[in-house]
Every structure is written in structure tokens, then in C-alpha cells.
Motif scaffolding. Structure first.
Motif, mmCIF file in Angstrom:
data_model
loop_
_atom_site.group_PDB
_atom_site.id
_atom_site.type_symbol
_atom_site.label_atom_id
_atom_site.label_comp_id
_atom_site.label_asym_id
_atom_site.label_seq_id
_atom_site.Cartn_x
_atom_site.Cartn_y
_atom_site.Cartn_z
ATOM 1 N N UNK A 8 -2.512 -5.647 -8.775
ATOM 2 C CA UNK A 8 -2.320 -6.384 -7.516
ATOM 3 C C UNK A 8 -1.611 -5.544 -6.467
ATOM 4 N N UNK A 9 -0.725 -4.695 -6.921
ATOM 5 C CA UNK A 9 -0.019 -3.841 -5.971
ATOM 6 C C UNK A 9 -0.967 -2.925 -5.222
ATOM 7 N N UNK A 12 -3.809 -4.005 -1.477
ATOM 8 C CA UNK A 12 -3.840 -3.614 -0.052
ATOM 9 C C UNK A 12 -4.605 -2.304 0.147
ATOM 10 N N UNK A 13 -4.488 -1.385 -0.826
ATOM 11 C CA UNK A 13 -5.215 -0.122 -0.705
ATOM 12 C C UNK A 13 -6.709 -0.359 -0.799
ATOM 13 N N UNK A 44 -5.528 -12.569 -0.592
ATOM 14 C CA UNK A 44 -5.098 -11.431 0.214
ATOM 15 C C UNK A 44 -6.185 -11.044 1.215
ATOM 16 N N UNK B 149 -0.850 5.721 3.804
ATOM 17 C CA UNK B 149 0.500 5.553 3.259
ATOM 18 C C UNK B 149 1.310 6.838 3.423
ATOM 19 N N UNK B 164 3.986 1.638 -0.502
ATOM 20 C CA UNK B 164 3.042 0.790 -1.239
ATOM 21 C C UNK B 164 3.678 -0.549 -1.568
ATOM 22 N N UNK B 165 4.942 -0.499 -2.033
ATOM 23 C CA UNK B 165 5.641 -1.740 -2.379
ATOM 24 C C UNK B 165 5.853 -2.600 -1.134
ATOM 25 N N UNK B 168 2.642 -4.200 -0.065
ATOM 26 C CA UNK B 168 2.250 -5.245 -1.003
ATOM 27 C C UNK B 168 3.079 -6.506 -0.782
#
Lengths: 335, 193, 520
Positions: A8-9, A12-13, A44, B149, B164-165, B168
Motif C-alpha cells: 500500500x505504501x 502512490x508511486x 486512493x 521522489x 514516500x512515507x 502515503x
């Protein structure tokens, strides 16, 4: 599941298409096989899509003009300087006024030696020659009735250890004690002229006297809000405190008490207007405009006061509550 | 001028000729302004930001290394300025509720579509304000300015992992605010503020 | 068509209308007409503090002034005085005509007068009116510049084509035109509303400002709203500015002859999701628009959350938590069973009995909390901050004003920039952490006989021989020195065998530590 949270992290990528082909493939496979992650992914994606609703804004043309002007590059169009009124300017001007007013007040009082605390040493030799103990007739007596005292306080008597006493709130007698050459207690009715003058004197000079355990203003409020004790000199003394005292808490109390006093003179009106215009403490300004509203309702405001209220209501950098109170006061005007 | 690359324009400026200034301004002012405005939610501050950033770009042109990306450098300056602005305590409360609204003449547009659009706009703005400044900075640069990023890490002065964190977590918050049944989202938003 | 647009009622205006004067025992009425020549493009200046002014533009040449002067008084002597002290002066020349009502009486005069003007001027004249108390000022059919400054009374500009500036305090403003404005118009009123009617095809740069009121229009508008101000374009760019400021009232910008059904609220458009407070059945019956002036209800069964630009709150009881944000206004809450969060841009806070934790702040104004059962953070930018009873850790902050705590059964952390700090601990307390600081004022700390603490008190004062720290007990070691030109008095020691840290700091004032009732 650790795998899910790591997956899940990287969602966004996935949205920004920053993953390499391999990772992308892995992610999509996981989404297809894991119901919860699929849910997350949908959510998302939806949020990402909705974020597009933020409009793209066009920076105003004046920024460009200012920028080019500042670096000294000529522009063909007219450069209109963009002027903002900083909010701080009003406050710093007001602060200057308060400091000036406070300064001259203190200067005026430095002619007499001022002592906050009794040091135990008799100060007789340092009392200014202008002291007229005889005017108070206190050399022999310790407790004096206000009627027996000359109401004109001459010179600037250095009085210490002031205390207020209303032993029996049900009668009309109050008492004020202090040291001049001896400890003296003056008793009388609040509206005896001598008592009024003494109270006013104490209030005006209080920050140089001792002890500061209770404030003269509290006493004044207690004794003088009763309409039968009304005296314009008390109002005037309060106005002076409002104008000059450097302690904001004291100024707030002064304007609060002024609000409740039944009599108002031209001088006190002026003090309220000045406080509304210039006092740096917004609580003082709120109470000042409240007091002016009462005057407006009884037809006691002149055109200068009305103009001040109008300006205050329209002042962009003033506290909104003060502005609305000023508007309300205006609405109450009687000719 | 507009056929020259950013690097070429900056080289001219570094040599002392300021004529490319307006071209560079026109290329990037929109992006800088939108970033600053969405970050600070204050139009006046956003204007100041744009002004200061471009002036700094000219005055400190020599700090720009020809092989870097001009956009990264400009966003760096902007992000620093915005962070400083927020740090000044009294500026924290100046976020004005600047909402673009459009009242069309009654029969012009389909009312539902525009109403929904307006509602979403407000929701997104509110949700952005619910993020921490670090998260907001990261998501604005990622979502709206399309920066990688690596570039965001350079601008924010942190590691790529931290970016990244942040991104997210920002998306998690935005997801919660924007996709829950609309009432729930709003109630949550109102409670958060 | 005239939309009704007042919010609340204006305060009753004491009218000096002729009708009222007729009620006076004696009255005298004078009527007369004066004619003057006036060049094309000349100016008319009228100053009338006591009555109506009507100005009509026409194609006829010259100025025609028609006056009705009424004086009312209780007796013949006052009547005579009133007539003499109400003068009508007409001065000027062909280019500039000045008409003034001059009153030399005072507030105490026993008579009252009223002067009404009806003036006809050439259309191309400039018109400048200064009024004070009248029922109305009406200017119609003028092609050139018009300015009006007034205090009480409604102002109507009809068919004015030139630049117009109207500045009023208590009165509505109507700007009516069939045409498309081509010159800037600026309308300002404090306690009234504004109604503008123009051709539906007008291009305008519309600026609207109001603290309490709404902006409503049935014209196509695109713009931005920020706090109390809206700025937008009507139709297309290129038109003149239309600046409308009604601080406490509503503003309407309408197309002449357009439909009332199409009027929409600009504020509502910016805030399509209404505040989520549909909880109490009492409230469900009230039509609470986003811009209610006063939100008043005796009971809320559940949580109460509200955010507004301007609003007063009077709520009896909330059986849940409270979250209120108001740009300015008074907040009065009775009982709150949950946590209580209040943020106000200005105005007093009065919280009675709060069962949960308090987080309350106003930028300016008094704060009174009667009972803070779980303590909390309470602050004001300026004003008196008073907590009567607290049973949970208190953090108090005052930007300028006194702090008073009458009975603290908990730790207290209090700071004021300028004011006295008066703290009375619950007499039953054995020990409690206290931190009190004032940078301009005194500290008075009282506690009961069982109180134990490690005291650390500092006074910084300009009075060289000040005792500085008064204590009603022994055991304090006092040190004095000079710091940056000020005398510093530092007292440390234990009381009651020692206990939590009590740190006190007072600048330009004194510290008094004691037990109430102890002999001094």
C-alpha cells in the motif's frame, strides 16, 4: 500483513507511474488477489482523481510588474506599485502614543520623591516643602472625618500604605487609611468632596504607592457606582488612569469602571474615544466602545465621536468584534 | 528567447544580462504561485512568495549549477520560503478561506455538474489543510507538480524513504476525507480542524 | 421590484419628521422657492443635518430650490429662538451653488427644527450632499458625479450615470439604473443594507464586503470569496468597479427587471455543505442559514459543532462535545457534558459548567469559566481571564489583562503579558505544581494551611528599595541583586515541609504569597 502494508505504501508511486515494469506488475497482481488492498487501491485512485478538481490559478499580473521593477528590467506596460497597509503600523503608532502619554505622566510626578515601600526610616526630611499637613489637620488626630478636611489637596503629598475599608457595607460610610507623617484614617460618605478627592488622588498615583495588594479602582467601583455617590471627579480620575497607566490590567479595570459610572463628563468622553482609537489592548477598546454605545443611546455623542465610531467600524485591521461593537454603537445614536 | 533552454537562459543571467528574467518568470510563475497558494492557503502570501523566489533566483543566480533542473531549484527556494512563513507564529492563522466560486447565469450550465465540482474543490482544499506541512509539501509537489521522489527529497531536505512515507500518509488522509460517504467525510473534516 | 433585505432591524431612528413636530404644542412652517442660474457642468453642494434632500436632474436650465422649514417648540420664546437659530444659506455663483442649513442650537435647546429640500438641477451637474439625520436622501437623473455622506436615513440614487460615492452609517442604500454603469460606484453603509439594480448586460468588477451579511445576486458572477470580502467579475471584464460595503447588512446586486427567483447567495455557493449540526429536534425546526447572527438554543442532545464568520452563541446545555469557531461574537455556554473547544476571533466567552476538557481562546475579550472540571487550556489575547473553579490541570494565557483563579484544585500554569495574577488554591490541597508569570503586574497566591511547596519566586522591579516579595510565613531566603538596571528580588524556600515546585515571576510588580485570613 507486512506484505500488504508495504504494497500500500507504494500505491502512490503506482498512481504517478513511477514504478518499473516489474514492480508495477507485482503490485497489480497483489491488488487482484487481495480484497482489502483492492479496496484501498480504489479509494486512493478516487482521491487522486478528485484532487484534480483544484483549479489552476493565474498569478496576478502585478507580481510580474513588481518583480521586473525590482530587478531593474524595463517593462513597457505601466507599473502600478502595489501598496499594502501593514497591520503592524497601526499598533506601533498606538504604542508610541501610549508610551509618550505614560512618559510625561511619570515625568510630572517625579518632582516629589516616590517610594513604593516604607523602609522603616522616617522620610520626614525628604518630603517636599509643599506638603501642607496643616491642610489635613492630622498632626494631632488619627481618625478624621472627611467633613473636617480641606478638600483641596495641595502640593503632592507623599502618602504611603493606603488601605480601603468598608467595615459596614450597609451604612454609607467608607474609610481610607494612609501614612503621611502618621498613619491616618479618613472616614466619610463617598460623596464628601474630600473623600472624592482623596480617592481620585490615590487612584491616579497608585503605581507609586504601597502596597499593591488591592487596587484603588476596585474600591472606587465598589463605592462609586451607586448613582447617589456619583461625582465627575472620580470619572475624571479614572479617565486619567485609562490614558496613562502602563499596566494593561489596570487600564482594563479603569475603562470597565468608567462604563458603570453614572456621570460622564466631556473629559471622560474624550478619554474613551482616545482609548478606542489608540489603546493597544483590544479588551480596552472593546470596553471603550461599549461605554460609548451607552452614551450614544442617551444622545451624548458629538460628531467627532460619531466619526471615530465610523472609522473604527470601517477599519480593516481592527479586531472584528471591536468593529461590530462600533457599528452597534452607531446604530444606537440619538440626535 | 523562448527557444532557449532553462540552463541556457540561466547562463545568460549568470553572465550579468537580465533580459531572460521575464521569460523564466513566464515559464514558472504559474507553478510556483499555485504551489505556494495551495500550501499556505493565503493569496497575499502566495504573491509575496512568487516575488521573493524570482528575485532570489536573479540575485543568487550564481548558486544555480548548470546541470541541475531549474524547477527543482525554484521549488527548493519556494518551499524554504513557505516553511519560514509558517514558522512565524502569527502567520499560522492567516489562512483565508479563498474559494473560487462561479455563479453562472441560471440556465447556462447543468447545475448538478458545477455544484459537484465546486463541492469537490472545497473538500480537496479542506483536506489538504488537514495534512501536516511536510505531508502537504510532499503531496503538492508529487500530485500537482509531477516531481519525482528524488527531486522532492532534495527540496524537502529529507530521504526518499521519508518522502514516500509522507506521500502515503497524505494520500491516506485525503482518501478518508474525500471518498467516505460525503457526510461522514465532512463531519470528520470539521472535527479535525 | 424591491427585494427586502434587512438583517434584523435598525435601531429606531429618532426622526425629526414634520409629522412628529406637529405634535409639539407650537410649530411654524415656512415654504419658499429660490431660482438660480447654473452653467452646464456646474456643481451643487447641499449640507442639511436635519431633514430630507431630494435632487432631480432635468433638461431645464438653472437650479430651482424649494424649501420647507418646520420648527416646533413648547413655547413662543423657544419657537422664536428655533426659527432664528435654524438658518438657510444659499451662496455661490453660476458654476457652484452651495445650500446649507445651519443650526446654532445645542442638544439642550427646547426646540426642534426640520428642513426639507427639493431641488431641480440640470442633468449634467455634479451633486454633492452632506446629511446627518433625515428620513431620506434621493438623487435622480444625474449624468455627472454624485457624492453623498450621511449618518441616519435611507439613500437612493436613481438613474445616476456618473461616478457615485455614497457613505452612510445607519441607512440603506439603493442604486437603481436601467443602464450599464460606465463609471466607478462606491457604496458604503455600516448598519444598513445595499441594493444595486443595473442592466443585466452590465460588465462590472464587483467588490462586496460584509461582516454579518450575505452577498446575493441574480447576475452571472465569477470570483473569489475570502473571509468578509468577495471580489468577482459580473459578465465580462472591462467594466467599472462596483464596490459595495454593508458591514452589518446584506448586499444585493440585481439585474433591473430580472426575476427574484434567480437570486443566489454568494456565500452559500462558497460553502455548499452546510454545518453539520442537525442534531437537536429544536434545531431541526429552525432554519439555520450559514450566516445566523445568533445561534440560540436551550438544549443540544448530542455534539454541537459550528463554524461561522460571525455569530453569537447562547446555548444552555450540550449533552456531548462542543466545537465552536466564530470569526467574532459572544459565546455563552451553560453546561457541556463532554469536551469543549471554542475559538473566537474576538468577543467574550462565558462558559459555566464544563465536564470535559476545555480548549478555549478568544483573540480579544473577557473569558469567564465558572467550573472546569477537567481543567484545560484557556486563553485570551486581551481581557480579564477568570476561572472560578478548576479540578483539572489549568493552562492560562493572557495577552494583556488580569488572570484570576478563585479555587484551583489542580496544577496551574498561568502567564499574562500585562496584568495581575491572582491565584487561590483549594484550601484542602496538600501540594500542587504552580507556575505563574506576569511581565507587568503583581502575583497574589493564596493557599490553605496544609499546603506544602518548594517556592521559587522572583520579582524584577525598577523600585530600588522595593521589598518585592511579601510572604505570610517564614522560611524564605531572599537574595537581591541588580540585573540590567532593575532590582531583582529572588526568594526560595520550603513551606509546609516542602512539596511540588511553585515558580512565580513578576516584573514591574510584587509577589504576595500567603494564606487568606492570616495576619499581615
Amino acid at each position: 500483513m507486512a506484505e500488504c502494508s508495504a504494497m500500500r505504501e507504494s500505491f502512490p508511486l503506482l498512481l504517478t507511474e513511477s514504478l518499473d515494469a516489474q514492480s508495477r506488475e507485482t503490485a497489480h497482481q497483489h491488488i487482484e488477489s487481495c480484497a482489502e488492498c483492492a479496496d484501498e487501491w480504489q479509494g486512493m485512485k478516487e482521491a487522486w482523481r478528485m484532487m484534480a478538481e483544484l483549479p489552476e490559478l493565474e498569478p496576478p499580473a502585478r507580481i510580474r510588474q513588481r518583480f521586473l521593477a525590482e530587478i531593474g528590467v524595463a517593462e513597457k506596460t505601466n507599473v502600478i506599485p502595489f501598496m499594502r497597509r501593514p497591520a503592524v503600523k497601526w499598533l506601533s503608532q498606538a504604542a508610541a502614543v501610549v508610551i509618550l502619554a505614560g512618559g510625561s505622566y511619570l515625568a510630572g510626578h517625579r518632582t516629589a520623591p516616590i517610594r513604593l515601600q516604607p523602609t522603616g526610616v522616617a522620610n520626614v526630611e525628604r518630603l517636599p516643602a509643599a506638603i501642607q499637613p496643616a491642610a489635613f489637620s492630622i498632626a494631632e488626630t488619627r481618625t478624621v472625618n472627611a467633613n473636617n478636611i480641606n478638600p483641596n489637596i495641595e502640593g503632592r503629598p507623599d502618602i504611603q500604605n493606603v488601605q480601603f475599608n468598608d467595615a459596614n457595607p450597609n451604612d454609607d460610610q467608607i474609610a481610607l487609611s494612609f501614612d503621611v507623617t502618621q498613619h491616618v484614617t479618613v472616614t466619610g460618605a463617598p460623596n464628601d468632596k474630600s473623600m472624592v478627592r482623596l480617592m481620585a488622588y490615590v487612584m491616579e498615583n497608585e503605581d507609586q504607592m504601597s502596597p499593591s495588594r488591592s487596587r484603588a479602582i476596585d474600591w472606587v467601583k465598589q463605592a462609586y457606582t451607586d448613582p447617589s455617590n456619583a461625582d465627575p471627579e472620580i470619572a475624571q480620575a479614572l479617565a486619567k488612569v485609562l490614558r496613562n497607566d502602563t499596566h494593561e490590567g489596570v487600564r482594563i479595570k479603569a475603562v470597565d469602571t468608567l462604563k458603570t459610572l453614572p456621570t460622564m463628563t466631556l473629559d471622560t468622553r474624550e478619554a474613551l474615544i482616545t482609548a478606542l482609537k489608540n489603546d493597544p489592548n483590544p479588551a480596552v477598546r472593546i470596553k471603550a466602545v461599549d461605554a460609548l454605545a451607552r452614551l450614544a443611546a442617551s444622545g451624548q455623542l458629538d460628531s467627532a465621536a460619531v466619526d471615530t465610531l465610523r472609522q473604527k467600524a470601517m477599519q480593516d485591521d481592527e479586531n472584528v468584534y471591536v468593529r461590530t461593537k462600533a457599528a452597534e454603537a452607531l446604530g444606537k445614536i440619538q440626535p | 528567447m523562448n527557444h532557449l533552454s532553462d540552463q541556457e537562459l540561466m547562463r545568460i543571467v549568470q553572465a550579468g544580462d537580465l533580459s531572460p528574467a521575464s521569460e523564466i518568470y513566464d515559464r514558472y510563475s504559474g507553478r510556483i504561485y499555485n504551489f505556494a497558494f495551495r500550501f499556505l492557503k493565503n493569496a497575499e502570501a502566495a504573491e509575496d512568495a512568487v516575488q521573493e523566489v524570482f528575485v532570489k533566483m536573479i540575485k543568487h543566480a550564481n548558486q544555480f549549477h548548470g546541470d541541475a533542473k531549474l524547477s527543482t531549484w525554484l521549488f527548493s527556494i519556494t518551499a524554504n520560503w513557505c516553511r519560514d512563513y509558517l514558522r512565524k507564529a502569527d502567520n499560522r492563522n492567516k489562512e483565508s478561506e479563498e474559494v473560487l466560486i462561479s455563479l453562472p447565469a441560471p440556465l447556462e450550465h447543468g447545475p448538478d455538474r458545477t455544484l459537484e465540482q465546486r463541492e469537490n474543490e472545497v473538500r480537496v482544499q479542506k483536506a489538504l489543510q488537514a495534512l501536516t506541512p511536510e505531508q502537504r509539501e510532499a503531496i503538492l509537489l508529487s500530485r500537482y507538480q509531477g516531481l519525482s521522489y528524488a527531486e522532492i527529497a532534495q527540496i524537502a531536505g529529507c530521504s526518499e524513504g521519508a518522502v514516500k512515507t509522507r506521500v502515503f500518509r497524505a494520500m491516506e488522509t485525503l482518501k478518508k476525507a474525500l471518498t467516505a460517504d460525503t457526510r461522514g467525510g465532512d463531519r470528520w473534516l470539521n472535527a479535525v480542524q | 421590484m424591491r427585494a427586502s433585505f434587512r438583517i434584523g432591524g435598525l435601531a429606531a431612528i429618532a426622526l425629526l419628521a414634520c409629522g412628529a413636530l406637529v405634535a409639539a404644542p407650537l410649530s411654524h412652517t415656512e415654504r419658499f422657492v429660490r431660482d438660480f442660474p447654473m452653467e452646464a457642468g456646474g456643481s451643487l453642494w447641499i449640507e442639511n443635518p436635519v431633514g430630507n434632500v431630494d435632487v432631480v436632474g432635468s433638461d431645464q436650465q438653472g437650479v430651482s430650490v424649494s424649501v420647507v422649514k418646520v420648527v416646533g417648540a413648547p413655547d413662543a420664546g423657544s419657537l422664536k429662538e428655533g426659527r432664528e437659530q435654524t438658518q438657510i444659506l444659499m451662496e455661490g455663483d453660476n458654476k457652484t451653488r452651495v445650500i446649507r442649513t445651519v443650526i446654532t442650537g445645542t442638544h439642550e435647546s427646547k426646540w426642534k427644527s426640520n428642513v426639507a429640500y427639493v431641488i431641480r438641477v440640470p442633468r449634467a451637474s455634479q451633486v454633492h450632499v452632506k446629511g446627518s439625520m433625515g428620513e431620506h436622501i434621493r438623487i435622480s437623473n444625474i449624468a455627472s458625479t454624485v457624492t453623498v455622506k450621511n449618518t441616519n436615513g435611507d439613500i437612493t440614487l436613481e438613474g445616476v450615470g456618473g461616478a457615485a460615492t455614497v457613505d452612510s452609517a445607519n441607512g440603506d442604500i439603493h442604486f437603481l439604473s436601467d443602464a450599464k454603469p460606465s463609471q466607478p460606484v462606491q457604496l458604503t453603509t455600516i448598519n444598513g443594507g445595499i441594493e444595486v439594480q443595473v442592466s443585466g448586460e452590465s460588465n462590472l468588477d464587483w467588490i462586496a464586503q460584509s461582516i454579518k451579511g450575505d452577498f446575493r445576486t441574480n447576475l452571472p458572477v465569477r470570483g473569489r470569496i475570502s473571509g468578509n470580502a468577495f471580489r468577482g467579475l459580473v459578465n465580462n471584464a472591462g467594466g467599472p468597479s462596483m464596490t459595495t460595503t454593508a458591514l452589518m447588512g446584506n448586499i444585493f446586486l440585481l439585474s433591473r427587471g430580472g426575476s427574484q427567483d434567480d437570486i443566489r447567495s454568494v456565500r452559500m455557493a462558497a460553502r455548499p455543505t452546510p454545518n453539520p449540526i442537525r442534531i437537536s429536534p429544536v434545531q431541526a425546526n429552525q432554519n439555520i442559514a450559514a450566516y445566523s447572527e445568533t445561534i440560540q438554543t436551550p438544549l443540544v442532545q448530542g455534539n454541537f459543532m459550528y463554524a461561522t464568520n460571525y455569530g453569537n452563541f447562547h446555548i444552555g446545555e450540550v449533552r456531548g462535545f462542543v466545537s465552536i469557531q466564530t470569526g467574532a461574537g459572544q459565546v455563552t455556554l451553560g453546561t457541556v457534558t463532554g469536551d469543549c473547544s471554542v475559538r473566537s476571533g474576538g468577543g467574550p466567552l462565558d462558559l459555566s459548567d464544563i465536564f470535559g476538557t476545555i480548549s478555549a481562546r478568544t483573540e480579544a475579550g473577557e473569558v469567564l469559566v465558572r467550573s472546569a472540571r477537567k481543567g484545560g487550556e484557556i486563553g485570551t489575547g486581551a481581557g480579564t481571564l477568570r476561572v472560578i473553579y478548576s479540578a483539572g490541570p489549568l493552562s492560562l494565557h493572557n495577552g494583556g489583562g488580569d488572570i484570576i483563579v478563585n479555587q484551583a484544585a489542580s496544577s496551574v500554569d498561568a502567564e499574562t503579558r500585562s496584568g495581575d495574577l491572582s491565584l487561590t488554591m483549594d484550601p484542602r490541597l496538600h501540594t500542587q505544581h504552580i507556575n505563574a508569570k506576569t511581565t507587568k503586574g503583581n502575583i497574589i497566591l493564596n493557599f490553605g494551611p496544609r499546603f506544602g511547596a518548594d517556592i521559587d519566586a522572583t520579582v524584577l522591579t525598577t523600585q530600588e528599595d522595593a521589598v518585592g516579595i511579601h510572604a505570610d510565613f517564614t522560611g524564605l531566603t531572599v537574595k537581591r541583586d541588580q540585573v540590567n538596571g532593575k532590582t531583582r528580588v529572588h526568594a526560595t524556600g520550603k513551606i509546609g515541609g516542602g512539596g511540588e515546585k511553585v515558580e512565580l515571576f513578576a516584573e514591574d510588580g510584587e509577589i504576595q504569597i500567603g494564606q487568606p485570613g492570616a495576619s499581615r
